[in-house]
Design an enzyme around this catalytic site. Structure first.
Site, mmCIF file in Angstrom:
data_model
loop_
_atom_site.group_PDB
_atom_site.id
_atom_site.type_symbol
_atom_site.label_atom_id
_atom_site.label_comp_id
_atom_site.label_asym_id
_atom_site.label_seq_id
_atom_site.Cartn_x
_atom_site.Cartn_y
_atom_site.Cartn_z
ATOM 1 N N HIS A 187 0.840 -1.204 0.000
ATOM 2 C CA HIS A 187 0.000 0.000 0.000
ATOM 3 C C HIS A 187 0.879 1.260 0.000
ATOM 4 O O HIS A 187 0.753 2.123 -0.875
ATOM 5 C CB HIS A 187 -0.921 -0.015 1.236
ATOM 6 N N GLU A 188 1.784 1.325 0.969
ATOM 7 C CA GLU A 188 2.671 2.500 1.028
ATOM 8 C C GLU A 188 3.580 2.522 -0.192
ATOM 9 O O GLU A 188 3.937 3.595 -0.690
ATOM 10 C CB GLU A 188 3.491 2.494 2.321
ATOM 11 N N HIS A 218 1.874 4.471 -2.866
ATOM 12 C CA HIS A 218 2.059 5.913 -2.631
ATOM 13 C C HIS A 218 3.461 6.336 -3.070
ATOM 14 O O HIS A 218 3.651 7.380 -3.705
ATOM 15 C CB HIS A 218 1.923 6.229 -1.133
ATOM 16 N N GLU A 226 -4.539 7.972 -3.005
ATOM 17 C CA GLU A 226 -5.119 6.737 -2.475
ATOM 18 C C GLU A 226 -5.407 5.751 -3.617
ATOM 19 O O GLU A 226 -5.335 4.540 -3.423
ATOM 20 C CB GLU A 226 -6.374 7.079 -1.678
#
Lengths: 511, 511
Positions: free
Chosen positions: B272-273, B276, B302
């Protein structure tokens, strides 16, 4: 300003210094980041940011308005801390920096960046010629700065004062003469002694062992806990070269470096930096966020790192205490290395070319050599230094004092970064630190029995004496005042010489 | 200023912004330090330093001289980047902040600090009463600010624009109505389906396993390498709550958190990170150090974290590719968990109270609830919000949309930090991000076959499309322009609804 009371002036000065502290904090953290974890490609952005912050930090203090404010204060009306702040400001910022024309200072700052790069290249290629012109320029700048700043007695004193306030060539000559005359022949005796087969075998065994990095980390943390490093006020991390950095007494950070085949390296680096860290962690809350809130000098700082690393960390009683733990973790005795072997290996004396690899006994000889060369360079400001001859002089001195002659510049004059970065006058504080440490050690032993504490692995009393005698003061006392404070007398190198001779005579069975 | 050319003006503006960037860099690093390694007792010094730097960073931009300079520029004469910089400066700094009286802004900033502390206390004690008066005050301040800043249409639009520029209640109503009408009944079908014994058994087995932290780290690094996170331009570290922070495209840092009994948590947080981070690492060099050099909005950001975490990371073909590696490292099949079980466990649907623990399918319902409550609060600025009733409304909505009713405020209205910190209008971007992601996923699939790439674990083509379609632009395009740019059409939530229904119908065998 005319209508301000001294209290109001101090309030204003303290406000500026508080902002300066904040910027300094950011600068410290950026350097820490750079050395410990910043990604490779981030370096350019980090240097830009550091450039800006450093400039702001400088101009916040170095400006006429602030200078006039500082000089307008009547120190007589201040309390002890404020009085010392004013004194420190005048000395560190206005008297030192202001005397150097800004243009010279800027050019010199740029030169140091290039010079350090050239030194690195020269070292990698083992070619002194690459570095020579830059070294020459850095030297001549420093001579020029000494002239700007002025001097009494020996011009080299002015540089020495930057790292060890108030120390002079006169005192250092006496100190290093003792080292030369007493230690150099003593070392030769030890080195000439034939090693036993067991000693040779033990050394080989240890160097062939592999030490799990995770366990080494655990060992470093264990050692830091033993000496009572406060993990609420500091951290241990890794970097290429071990170092200590501090924001205030509640944020003191150290690093070490782990090598798979060298257990002693990481542990003793940790304890060395741990000594620096304890000094910083013990500084009084009252001054921690002021410009007085850090170690007073290189020499005193080094005395604290070395007293923990060498005098405590390589002490026989302490090693008796800690050996079972090391043995349990790394299985030394399974390999045939018992306590007596381990103690000897930990305190092995060996002549070598590289200062940073040197043992406790030969280390000061490396410094003696640098001191003599530097003194020679700066004792005469008007003649240009012949850098061509420096490398040869370097080699001659190694041959004379240690009986070994470096075959390459990499092993000789190119080994240290210091000169490329203009750090002349810095080296003596390394040896001075060890000598302070020995005198402090004797003073502690007057109050408590150090061996008795170390055989229990208990540093509480030792730490308390050092905290109360040295650490808590930060820059509130000068190095000379601190030595007097904790030992009751002035600095005397006999403690150091005696300590080394006594310790290594026993280990090497020398009469 | 009058005699300056537009070019000279821009040069001056860029100089100020470069200094602003340097301070911003230091601020980012101090926050990073605080979250990842700073010693406990250092917090006080860090907040002081942050306070000073943040103030400087603010006043460097928000002052009449700079404002006049910015407004004096004739944008017509600028290139595209400079034009956008001027526009962004006006919007972000002068139009938004300047309309709020400084006194209000200061009081609000102080309030947020207290409010967050009170929220924490209330959450720990599970007592909404402690937080209520502060929540009420924060809400009323936000209403006041909306009035200062002005609005067309719905007042809530003004807040929404802070996190997702140009999005309005009108569009979000349509979006969330689809979620409510389409997903809520679909979720109920899945949840009501009886689980097989094997499913229950598998889940138990996985939860009872222990996953070595060192191996989990290795797995996280492996996953980051797979998605082509550039380790020359970023690092992975640990923190309590995973997050991403960035200085520029060459310094992007992410964290994850390792739990001994939960392998999926650390790996999916990392991915997830990582999503980003890829966005930030791919931003064009030309703009990276300007105020345009970061992700354009919360929603778009997001979308990138969730497309990597969910659409790629929980994709069946990708899991087929990566399962052998996971199995080899952690021995899942030895415990009887084969690929099919693992795939199901990775995509398990479960109604739950806590948003951050929610699965891919139920997640948007949590956001829908917060959206409806916030819209309700801010649609009428003149009436004071009855915070007493908020917790009850919260519970009612969970019961209505998910069929579960929180018994405590800790599981209900007190679970998120956002409101205590004044972040109203923020939540919708979480759901919007997932919906963008689904539409972007379909657009990528028009160009390449994603499954085919993922079954090889090859992200090069996928990354290239995202970089060229979205990442490289930073703030050069608005969210709406970016969606159009990469998908060819405007935002449409049908992609999201279809994606979820299709994926989970298959997994749960729902007709």
């Amino acid at each position: 300003m005319k209508n301000m009371t001294e209290k109001e002036k101090m309030k204003k000065i303290r406000e500026v210094l508080e902002n300066n502290k904040a910027l300094g904090h950011a600068i410290t953290l950026l350097h820490w980041d750079l050395e410990t974890e910043a990604p490779k490609d981030a370096v350019e952005r980090i240097s830009k940011t550091l450039g800006y912050l450093t400039g702001e930090n400088y101009s916040m203090i170095i400006n006429d308005e602030f200078k006039n404010l500082v000089y307008s204060v009547n120190s007589e009306e201040l309390d002890e801390v404020d009085k010392k702040i004013i004194k420190e400001l005048k000395k560190e910022y206005f008297e030192k920096l202001e005397k150097i024309p800004k243009e010279d200072y800027m050019k010199y700052s740029e030169l140091k960046v290039v010079s350090t790069k050239k030194w690195e290249e020269a070292k990698n290629k083992d070619d002194f010629n690459i570095f020579k012109p830059y070294l020459s320029e850095v030297i001549e700048y420093n001579k020029k700065f000494i002239k700007y700043r002025g001097y009494e007695g020996n011009p080299y004193d002015t540089l020495l004062d930057d790292y060890e306030p108030e120390i002079t060539v006169k005192e250092l000559d006496e100190f290093f003469n003792n080292i030369k005359n007493e230690l150099s022949p003593f070392i030769k005796k030890i080195v000439e002694k034939k090693k036993s087969d067991k000693e040779i075998e033990d050394k080989k065994k240890l160097s062939e062992m592999t030490f799990d990095i995770t366990k080494q980390k655990e060992m470093s943390l264990y050692a830091l806990n033993l000496i009572k490093f406060d993990f609420n006020k500091g951290i241990l991390k890794e970097s290429e070269h071990p170092f200590t950095t501090n924001v205030n007494n509640k944020d003191v950070r150290i690093t070490t470096h782990y090598y798979e085949h060298d257990l002693l390296s990481s542990v003793y680096s940790t304890v060395h930096e741990g000594g620096h860290a304890l000094y910083e962690q013990h500084i009084d809350d009252k001054i921690t966020d002021t410009i007085l809130g850090t170690g007073v000098s290189m020499g005193i700082h080094e005395s604290q790192s070395r007293i923990y690393e060498n005098m405590f960390g390589r002490n026989k009683e302490f090693l008796k205490f800690i050996f079972p733990k090391i043995d349990e973790m790394f299985g030394l005795s399974k390999q045939g290395i018992d306590f007596e072997s381990f103690y000897k290996l930990t305190n092995e004396v060996q002549t070598s070319f590289i200062r940073t690899d040197a043992d406790e006994l030969t280390y000061p000889i490396h410094i003696l050599i640098r001191y003599e060369l530097e003194k020679d360079i700066f004792s005469n400001l008007d003649e240009k230094t012949d850098v061509d001859k420096l490398a040869e002089k370097w080699a001659d001195k190694y041959e004379e004092y240690l009986g070994i002659r470096p075959e390459s510049c990499k092993e000789g004059i190119l080994q240290d970064v210091h000169w490329s970065d203009g750090l002349f006058g810095y080296f003596p504080s390394y040896a001075l630190g060890s000598a302070y440490a020995a005198q402090i050690y004797d003073a502690i032993n007057q109050k408590i029995n150090i061996d008795k504490e170390l055989e229990k692995g208990d540093f509480s009393k030792i730490n308390e004496i050092l905290k109360e005698g040295i650490h808590k003061y930060g820059k509130m006392k000068t190095p000379k005042e601190l030595i007097k404070n904790i030992t009751g007398t002035s600095f005397d190198s006999k403690h150091y010489i005696n300590y080394l001779k006594e310790k290594f005579s026993k280990i090497y069975d020398i009469k």
